[in-house]
Design an enzyme around this catalytic site. Structure first.
Site, PDB file in Angstrom:
ATOM      1  N   HIS A   1      19.021  15.936 -13.194  1.00  0.00           N
ATOM      2  CA  HIS A   1      18.382  15.648 -11.915  1.00  0.00           C
ATOM      3  C   HIS A   1      18.242  16.958 -11.150  1.00  0.00           C
ATOM      4  CE1 HIS A   1      17.393  13.360  -8.306  1.00  0.00           C
ATOM      5  NE2 HIS A   1      18.325  14.015  -7.647  1.00  0.00           N
TER       6      HIS A   1
ATOM      7  N   ASN B   1      23.271  15.549 -14.548  1.00  0.00           N
ATOM      8  CA  ASN B   1      22.559  14.284 -14.684  1.00  0.00           C
ATOM      9  C   ASN B   1      21.079  14.478 -15.005  1.00  0.00           C
ATOM     10  OD1 ASN B   1      24.859  12.663 -14.018  1.00  0.00           O
ATOM     11  ND2 ASN B   1      24.556  13.191 -11.868  1.00  0.00           N
TER      12      ASN B   1
ATOM     13  N   CYS C   1      11.358  14.397  -8.640  1.00  0.00           N
ATOM     14  CA  CYS C   1      10.494  15.255  -9.450  1.00  0.00           C
ATOM     15  C   CYS C   1      11.232  15.626 -10.723  1.00  0.00           C
ATOM     16  CB  CYS C   1      10.048  16.488  -8.673  1.00  0.00           C
ATOM     17  SG  CYS C   1      11.337  17.711  -8.400  1.00  0.00           S
TER      18      CYS C   1
END
Length: 382
Positions: A285, A283, A320
Site C-alpha cells: 500500500h 501491505n 493509488c
C-alpha cells in the site's frame, strides 16, 4: 593544588639524584658486594676505561628509590583528581522509551529531533511530525499485542485479509520543535461510528510539557485481495475494543469541509507523479505520507520560506497503485507573506478520478530569515 603536589614530588626526585656521588651514581652498598671467591677477575672496557664486574654493579642507579619517587608523583596526581569539583552529567530522557498511561490505554513514545529532520529554518517539517506519529501508531499496536503479520493488522484481520486504511487525518500545529529537542508522542484509539476506528495524538515538548501538535485520524478496514472497504467483524472488534477510550485530541467542529478543485480553479498543477517501489509499505500500500509529499509538489517554495503549516486536513478518496500516474493541483487564497494563507489541494489520477482532497492553513514564520519575500509570485500553470 595539583601543581603544588606534583612540584613537591619532582623536588623529592631531584634530591635523590643529588644524593648520589659526583658521577651521578649511587653510593657503595654493602648488599651489592660480591664475595671475593665469586667475584669475576675479568675487566671490561667502558668508554676506554677498564672496570671490573663488581664496580659495574656499583654504578647502576638505585631503582627502588626511583620507583618510590614515581609512585609519589602518581599518588599526588590521583589525590588532586579526586578533589576536583566533579558533577555527574544530567540524566537525559530515555529516548525511544515506550510506556503507557491512563491504565495502559494511552501509549507514549519519545523521539529526539535529528539533524536530517529539520529544514533551512532549523525547525522540523510537518512530514517529520507525521512520521513520528506513524511510528508511535505501529509501536502502540505492537505493545498491546494486536499487531499481526502486517503494519497495524491484528491476528483476526490477517486471517480475513483485512488491513486498516486511513480515511481522514487532521493535524493542528502550535509550534514546531527544532534540532536537539526531545518530544513525546501520546496516542490512543477509540470507536468512530459502527465501522471506523479513531486514533488521536498529542505531541509534547519533553522539557516544558507544552502541547506542540494535536492530531486525529479516522481509519476503516479494506480487503487486501478485493481492495474494497469492509465492515468490522465481531472477532476484530473483540481484539481492539478493550483498548478503546472515549477521548479526543481534536473536536469534529474544528475540521472544515474540503473544497473540490479542477483545472480551471487551480493555481498550480503538476502531472506525471508516480509511486516508486520504496513508497510502498509491507501491505503493498502506498504510504500515507507519500500522498502528503505529492500535495506539496504544487505549493510554491515562497510559501514554505515565509510560512509554517498551522493545520492540515486530508481526505483519502481512492487508493493509488504502483502503476498509477497522478496530478497535483493547488489553489492559494491570500497573497501576502504577512498574513495567513489557505491552500486547497487535490490529487487525482490522470483519468480524472479523485485520490485525495486536502486543505492547509499557513501562518507567518516568526523569524526574519525571509523578510525580503512580500508577495507570493504568480507561476504559470502547466
Amino acid at each position: 593544588m595539583a601543581t603544588t603536589s606534583l612540584a613537591s614530588a619532582f623536588c623529592s626526585m631531584k634530591a635523590v639524584m643529588l644524593a648520589r656521588d659526583g658521577r651521578g651514581m649511587k653510593p657503595r652498598s654493602s648488599d651489592l658486594q660480591l664475595r671475593a671467591g665469586n667475584a669475576p677477575t675479568s675487566l671490561k672496557m667502558i668508554n676506554g676505561t677498564k672496570f671490573s664486574y663488581t664496580e659495574s654493579l656499583k654504578r647502576l642507579p638505585d631503582w627502588s628509590m626511583l620507583f618510590a619517587v614515581i609512585t609519589t608523583i602518581f599518588s599526588a596526581a590521583e589525590k588532586q583528581w579526586t578533589n576536583l569539583e566533579w558533577k555527574p552529567k544530567p540524566k537525559l530522557p530515555q529516548l525511544l522509551d515506550d510506556h503507557f498511561g491512563l491504565h495502559g490505554l494511552v501509549f507514549r513514545r519519545t523521539f529526539a529531533i535529528r539533524s536530517y529532520e529539520v529544514g533551512p529554518d532549523r525547525s522540523t517539517s510537518i512530514l517529520a511530525v507525521m512520521n513520528h506519529m506513524q511510528e508511535a501508531t505501529l509501536n502502540h499496536a505492537k505493545s498491546v499485542g494486536i499487531l499481526g503479520d502486517g503494519f497495524g493488522t491484528t491476528l483476526e484481520m490477517s486471517k480475513r485479509d483485512l488491513m486498516w486504511v486511513v480515511r481522514r487525518t487532521h493535524v493542528a500545529v502550535e509550534r514546531y520543535p527544532t534540532w536537539g529537542d526531545t518530544v513525546e508522542v501520546e496516542c490512543w484509539i477509540g470507536a468512530s461510528g459502527n465501522n471506523g476506528m479513531r486514533r488521536d495524538f498529542l505531541v509534547r515538548d519533553c522539557k516544558t510539557g507544552e502541547i506542540l501538535t494535536r492530531c486525529t485520524s479516522l481509519s476503516v478496514l479494506m480487503n487486501t485481495r478485493t481492495r474494497r472497504l469492509s465492515t468490522i467483524p465481531d472477532e476484530v472488534r473483540g481484539e481492539i475494543g478493550p483498548a478503546f477510550i472515549d477521548n479526543v485530541a481534536v473536536k469534529d467542529d474544528e475540521i472544515k469541509k474540503l473544497q473540490k478543485l479542477n483545472d480551471s480553479t487551480a493555481d498550480y498543477i503538476q502531472g506525471g507523479l508516480t509511486p516508486r517501489w520504496n513508497d510502498l509499505d509491507v501491505n503493498q500500500h502506498v504510504n500515507n505520507l507519500k500522498y502528503v509529499a505529492w500535495v506539496f509538489e504544487t505549493v510554491p517554495d515562497s510559501i514554505f520560506e515565509s510560512h509554517h503549516i498551522s493545520s492540515f486536513t486530508l481526505e483519502y478518496r481512492r487508493e493509488c497503485t504502483r502503476d498509477s500516474v497522478l496530478r497535483s493541483l493547488t489553489t492559494v487564497s491570500g497573497g501576502s507573506s504577512e498574513a495567513g494563507l489557505v491552500c486547497d489541494h487535490l490529487l487525482q489520477l490522470e483519468g480524472g478520478s479523485e485520490v485525495l482532497r486536502a486543505r492547509t492553513e499557513w501562518r507567518p514564520k516568526l523569524t526574519d530569515s525571509f523578510r525580503g519575500i512580500s508577495v507570493i509570485p504568480a507561476e504559470p500553470r502547466v
